[in-house]
Scaffold this motif. Structure first.
Motif, mmCIF file in Angstrom:
data_model
loop_
_atom_site.group_PDB
_atom_site.id
_atom_site.type_symbol
_atom_site.label_atom_id
_atom_site.label_comp_id
_atom_site.label_asym_id
_atom_site.label_seq_id
_atom_site.Cartn_x
_atom_site.Cartn_y
_atom_site.Cartn_z
ATOM 1 N N VAL A 154 22.908 36.653 51.286
ATOM 2 C CA VAL A 154 22.532 36.176 49.945
ATOM 3 C C VAL A 154 23.545 35.111 49.550
ATOM 4 N N PRO A 155 23.128 34.150 48.731
ATOM 5 C CA PRO A 155 24.090 33.154 48.272
ATOM 6 C C PRO A 155 25.212 33.839 47.505
ATOM 7 N N VAL A 156 26.385 33.254 47.546
ATOM 8 C CA VAL A 156 27.510 33.845 46.839
ATOM 9 C C VAL A 156 27.173 33.875 45.357
ATOM 10 N N GLY A 157 27.248 35.061 44.782
ATOM 11 C CA GLY A 157 26.906 35.193 43.369
ATOM 12 C C GLY A 157 28.165 35.268 42.525
ATOM 13 N N HIS A 158 28.110 34.640 41.390
ATOM 14 C CA HIS A 158 29.210 34.758 40.434
ATOM 15 C C HIS A 158 29.101 36.133 39.779
ATOM 16 N N ASP A 159 30.183 36.897 39.844
ATOM 17 C CA ASP A 159 30.168 38.217 39.209
ATOM 18 C C ASP A 159 30.363 38.022 37.699
ATOM 19 N N PRO A 160 29.329 38.299 36.905
ATOM 20 C CA PRO A 160 29.392 37.963 35.477
ATOM 21 C C PRO A 160 30.202 38.938 34.637
ATOM 22 N N LEU A 161 30.676 40.018 35.284
ATOM 23 C CA LEU A 161 31.450 41.017 34.532
ATOM 24 C C LEU A 161 32.892 41.092 35.024
ATOM 25 N N PHE A 162 33.064 41.219 36.346
ATOM 26 C CA PHE A 162 34.407 41.392 36.894
ATOM 27 C C PHE A 162 34.958 40.099 37.498
ATOM 28 N N GLY A 163 34.153 39.044 37.481
ATOM 29 C CA GLY A 163 34.588 37.767 38.049
ATOM 30 C C GLY A 163 35.561 37.038 37.138
ATOM 31 N N ASP A 164 35.913 35.811 37.550
ATOM 32 C CA ASP A 164 36.923 35.039 36.817
ATOM 33 C C ASP A 164 36.442 34.589 35.438
ATOM 34 N N HIS A 165 35.153 34.367 35.307
ATOM 35 C CA HIS A 165 34.636 33.857 34.024
ATOM 36 C C HIS A 165 33.541 34.788 33.514
ATOM 37 N N PRO A 166 33.961 35.920 32.946
ATOM 38 C CA PRO A 166 32.959 36.901 32.512
ATOM 39 C C PRO A 166 32.058 36.355 31.406
ATOM 40 N N GLU A 167 30.833 36.823 31.432
ATOM 41 C CA GLU A 167 29.884 36.395 30.408
ATOM 42 C C GLU A 167 30.147 37.135 29.100
ATOM 43 N N GLU A 168 29.828 36.430 28.033
ATOM 44 C CA GLU A 168 30.057 36.953 26.681
ATOM 45 C C GLU A 168 29.366 38.309 26.458
ATOM 46 N N ARG A 169 28.172 38.466 27.047
ATOM 47 C CA ARG A 169 27.435 39.701 26.766
ATOM 48 C C ARG A 169 28.167 40.950 27.265
ATOM 49 N N TYR A 170 29.126 40.765 28.196
ATOM 50 C CA TYR A 170 29.834 41.930 28.734
ATOM 51 C C TYR A 170 31.168 42.193 28.043
ATOM 52 N N ARG A 171 31.393 41.521 26.925
ATOM 53 C CA ARG A 171 32.669 41.685 26.219
ATOM 54 C C ARG A 171 32.963 43.166 25.890
ATOM 55 N N GLU A 172 31.951 43.863 25.378
ATOM 56 C CA GLU A 172 32.169 45.256 24.974
ATOM 57 C C GLU A 172 32.406 46.156 26.199
ATOM 58 N N VAL A 173 31.676 45.904 27.281
ATOM 59 C CA VAL A 173 31.892 46.700 28.503
ATOM 60 C C VAL A 173 33.329 46.495 28.982
ATOM 61 N N ARG A 174 33.790 45.256 28.943
ATOM 62 C CA ARG A 174 35.162 44.966 29.394
ATOM 63 C C ARG A 174 36.184 45.660 28.488
ATOM 64 N N ARG A 175 35.888 45.659 27.205
ATOM 65 C CA ARG A 175 36.805 46.307 26.258
ATOM 66 C C ARG A 175 36.891 47.810 26.563
ATOM 67 N N GLN A 176 35.737 48.409 26.817
ATOM 68 C CA GLN A 176 35.706 49.847 27.104
ATOM 69 C C GLN A 176 36.445 50.161 28.417
ATOM 70 N N ILE A 177 36.282 49.307 29.400
ATOM 71 C CA ILE A 177 36.972 49.523 30.686
ATOM 72 C C ILE A 177 38.475 49.431 30.470
ATOM 73 N N ALA A 178 38.893 48.456 29.665
ATOM 74 C CA ALA A 178 40.331 48.293 29.392
ATOM 75 C C ALA A 178 40.872 49.534 28.678
ATOM 76 N N LEU A 179 40.082 50.118 27.796
ATOM 77 C CA LEU A 179 40.512 51.327 27.083
ATOM 78 C C LEU A 179 40.706 52.501 28.032
ATOM 79 N N GLU A 180 39.874 52.535 29.072
ATOM 80 C CA GLU A 180 39.930 53.649 30.039
ATOM 81 C C GLU A 180 41.124 53.511 30.979
ATOM 82 N N ALA A 181 41.556 52.267 31.168
ATOM 83 C CA ALA A 181 42.575 51.995 32.208
ATOM 84 C C ALA A 181 43.905 52.660 31.857
#
Ligand SMILES: [Fe+2]
Ligand SMILES: [Fe+2]
Length: 181
Positions: A154-181
């Motif tokens: 498959v073509p190399v896909g940009h990871d929109p959540l864990f990649g270098d430039h996360p998408e805005e829609r995943y802001r809350e998921v990222r926040r929750q992951i950071a809280l768990e860390a």
């Protein structure tokens, strides 16, 4: 070049974090409170649109290559390949429920609870099987040519959540992951 096994394992660690977050929301059902459907929807959106379309197709090729080297693993690998189809189908169903729930449609709680809990367990077991049964064998036997085929699957896909430039829609998921860390 990145070690393909390390990259493979790293993605599983990411996915398990998402499943853990999903599990926390599934736990909310038993309290009678409203789970965070928006968060669940973002997690499912990612798993359905990134994992199912980039991670799993690469694995399908890796599994086929591995089965050629290790015929004793063929049944296990065929099952895991089949599970990718089941996970995609189950994810589509759950995603639909969550979209309806966030749109305030009336949808029986039990439907969402069962779909989410089933998805969670099935997916968690799937990743555990891959980690326990597949990755170390793949590290031993897959050749540079095999890895090239995996990369080309498959073509190399940009990871929109864990990649270098996360998408805005995943802001809350990222926040929750950071809280768990
Ligand atoms: Fe998989
Ligand atoms: Fe995987």
């Amino acid at each position: 070049m990145t070690d393909p096994i390390a990259a493979w394992h790293a993605e599983h660690v990411y996915f398990k974090r998402l499943l853990d977050l999903l599990h926390k929301q599934v736990d909310v059902f038993s309290t009678g409170q409203r789970p965070n459907y928006e968060l669940m929807l973002d997690i499912l959106h990612y798993l359905r649109h990134y994992t199912d379309q980039f991670h799993h197709p690469r694995e399908d090729v890796a599994f086929a290559r591995l089965a050629r080297h290790c015929p004793d693993m063929k049944l296990t690998l065929d099952r895991l390949t089949q599970e990718h189809r089941v996970i995609a189908r189950a994810g589509t169903t759950l995603l639909k429920y969550l979209e309806e729930a966030t749109a305030e449609a009336v949808i029986p709680l039990a439907e969402i609870e069962v779909a989410a809990a089933t998805y969670l367990v099935y997916y968690g077991n799937h990743i555990a099987r891959e980690e326990e049964d597949v990755l170390s064998r793949a590290a031993q036997v897959l050749t540079a040519d095999d890895w090239e085929a995996v990369r080309a699957a498959v073509p190399v896909g940009h990871d929109p959540l864990f990649g270098d430039h996360p998408e805005e829609r995943y802001r809350e998921v990222r926040r929750q992951i950071a809280l768990e860390a």
